[in-house]
Design an enzyme around this catalytic site. Structure first.
Site: not given
Length: 617
Positions: A19, A136, A22, A17
């Protein structure tokens, strides 16, 4: 990057992503496969405000999820930092996400809806009990493992009650699932997760989100318009399910279910009492395409804080839904679609309110007064209305029609050839909805309607307690009375409540709610004072001459509400708060009733409005 991170071996990249990354990792010490989520470290004096906030949020995720060890929450095992990276070590989930299942056009059967939502809401209740609000909840953050388990993932924007990191005025979430208070930048609590879960349930039942479009369109609809009842989009959805979904999605938090467990109980009752109808007419034409906004999590600072320019979010298209009937599939089969990482890596875009603009007002809470009720069996939109029977409908028929109406607490019982409907309903729209529903029943003229409308902030109480009160279960004998019965009490008058215990030996818990939303427990008078009363005995509360504290009328004046719970088992002292408000006390009552019901205890509930006035009025 090396092939190790601390003691962990890095085997392969699962996802990247804006930032961070994984990895699939391996813990050689305990021989366990893990998922490792990383972000880069930044100096505290860095000018990259976005990176600093992302790092703080990352640490916050580790803290929030790390305190939540529950089978329905993706576990966090470890947190660490190197010279240039921070990392979270998490449970490795082999499976798929609910978003992928829904995007593929799959539908669930009744049992699978119950199981999925029970597990999800159990995880949320556990989280809320420990002071963590997810903020969220959405299908992309619900994992379905290959073994059929349901797990909540990604606490990246969670709010922890003891933390002040995220202040009111900061806007976080995924627009299609965000609550009105999130769009308004107001402080959130567990009821925000209730709202988002209601949106997700709407999507599970219908295949569509209640509010769709671009960010601005969604925000306007969430704040100002009511969603269509799910039954308007799918003939498989029953009126009982409509009420559960729309209660969870009420625009005002105090109109929603007070807790995740109350939501789960209401849904379970609605589904099992009135199964989903034949699903052979609710599929759009095969050529009809539906588009939806990006499901990325949006994070925007306070409207008073400068922010980067908005990024365009690429809309994702839902596949056409074809076929005359979509059957519910077992979760184990749906979850076997492949490997998906449990970590969502932020990003997706930013949005701000225009400088100097005022917040749009939050619309009034959803009501069902204007809903179109389903036709009665045998009736037709074109045909004549069936003749009215000469006798009242069976209490069970009445219960099926009005038993799940929002803001109501009702009892239906036959008395000879007449049925009496008693209890309480919110004044205004809830009362109008009840009257309209009764008018639809054949034989309605033979129903003796003694239901009392009640003013005050009591809808969440009615909705939560209704789950544990069978409309046709018969009288338990539990009752409350006041001197002068229903006559108003005036400033300075004593409040003496005589509680008649039910027809079984019971422990008693009585709470007094004031019309300003505050609440106080008036029995037991201390956490350790609860005792078992013999069946059908009377205990007088609030009258000093009968022992215990003395109560008298005072401001604010209006309609107060006393509630007594009687349980055949003992009351755990730690679960009996001495005071609170509608939200906290309702949650405590719901938790107590849920545990009592799970343990097979007998339960009885009675309510008593108390009208108070100033002197001379």
């Amino acid at each position: 990057m090396s092939d190790r991170l601390g003691k962990y071996e890095l085997r392969r990249i699962l996802g990247k992503g804006a930032m961070g990354t994984v990895y699939e990792g391996y813990d050689p010490v305990i021989d366990r496969t893990v998922a490792i989520k990383t972000v880069r470290l930044v100096d505290a004096d860095s000018e990259d405000a976005q990176a600093i906030e992302e790092l703080e949020r990352f640490r916050r995720e580790a803290k929030a999820a790390g305190r939540l060890q529950h089978p329905n929450i993706v576990g966090v095992f470890d947190y660490g930092e190197t010279d240039d990276l921070a990392y979270i070590v998490m449970e490795y989930v082999d499976g798929t996400t609910l978003k992928q299942v829904l995007d593929n056009g799959e539908r669930y059967g009744v049992e699978d809806v119950v199981r999925l939502m029970d597990a999800l809401l159990a995880g949320l209740q556990f989280s809320h009990d420990r002071g963590v609000v997810h903020r969220d909840i959405k299908p992309a953050n619900v994992m379905l493992t290959s073994g059929g388990e349901i797990k909540i993932a990604d606490f990246g924007i969670a709010r922890i009650e003891s933390s002040s990191f995220t202040q009111a005025g900061t806007i976080l979430g995924t627009p299609a699932y965000m609550s009105p208070e999130q769009f308004m930048g107001q402080r959130v609590d567990a009821r925000t997760d209730i709202y988002s879960t209601g949106v997700m349930l709407y999507q599970i039942l219908t295949g569509d989100k209640p509010f769709d479009g671009g960010l601005t369109a969604i925000m306007h609809k969430v704040l100002n318009t009511e969603p269509l009842p799910p039954s308007a989009l799918s003939v498989a959805v029953t009126p009982a399910l409509d009420h559960v979904v729309l209660t969870a999605m009420a625009k005002q938090p105090d109109r929603r279910y007070a807790s995740a467990s109350a939501f789960a109980a209401a849904l379970r009752n609605a589904l099992l009492a009135e199964p989903l109808r034949a699903n052979d007419q609710d599929t759009p034409d095969a050529g009809q395409n539906t588009t939806t906004d990006d499901d990325g999590t949006f994070i925007a600072p306070s409207r008073h804080t400068p922010a980067p320019s908005p990024r365009a979010a690429a809309p994702a298209s839902l596949p056409p839904q074809a076929g005359s009937a979509r059957k519910g599939l077992p979760l184990t089969a749906l979850a076997a679609g492949g490997l998906v990482t449990v970590a969502v890596l932020g990003g997706g875009g930013y949005f701000l309110f225009s400088p100097g603009s005022e917040d749009p007002p939050v619309a009034a809470a959803a009501t069902q007064a204007g809903e179109t009720l389903p036709p009665l069996p045998g009736a037709s939109a074109q045909g004549p209305t069936p003749p009215v029977p000469s006798v009242a409908p069976d209490p069970a028929r009445i219960a099926a029609t009005v038993g799940t109406l929002p803001c109501s607490f009702l009892t239906a019982a036959r008395d000879g050839g007449q049925v009496t409907l008693s209890g309480y309903v919110g004044a205004g729209s809830p009362k109008a909805a009840l009257d309209a529903a009764l008018a639809q029943l054949p034989g309605s003229s033979q129903i003796r309607n003694t239901v009392h409308p009640v003013d005050g902030p009591y809808c969440p109480i009615f909705d939560a307690l209704r789950t544990y009160h069978g409309v046709t279960s018969g009288s338990s004998g539990l009752a409350m009375s006041l001197p002068g019965n229903d006559q108003p009490l005036h400033d300075g008058d004593p409040i003496a409540i005589a509680v008649t215990l039910p027809s079984f030996s019971a422990h008693l818990w009585t709470v007094y709610f004031s019309n300003d939303g505050s609440a106080v427990r008036i029995y037991p008078t201390s956490p350790d004072a609860s005792q078992a009363f013999a069946a059908n005995t009377t205990k007088t509360l609030g009258d000093g001459s009968h022992g215990g504290a003395r109560m008298q009328v005072g401001a604010p004046f209006g309609t107060d509400l006393a509630i007594s719970l009687a349980l055949s088992g003992p009351l755990p002292s730690a679960q009996i708060p001495t005071n609170g408000n509608v939200t906290s006390m309702t949650a405590a009552m719901t938790e107590l009733l849920s545990k009592a019901a799970s343990a097979g205890q007998q339960v009885a509930i009675t309510l008593r409005p108390i009208v108070t006035r100033p002197k001379g009025s």
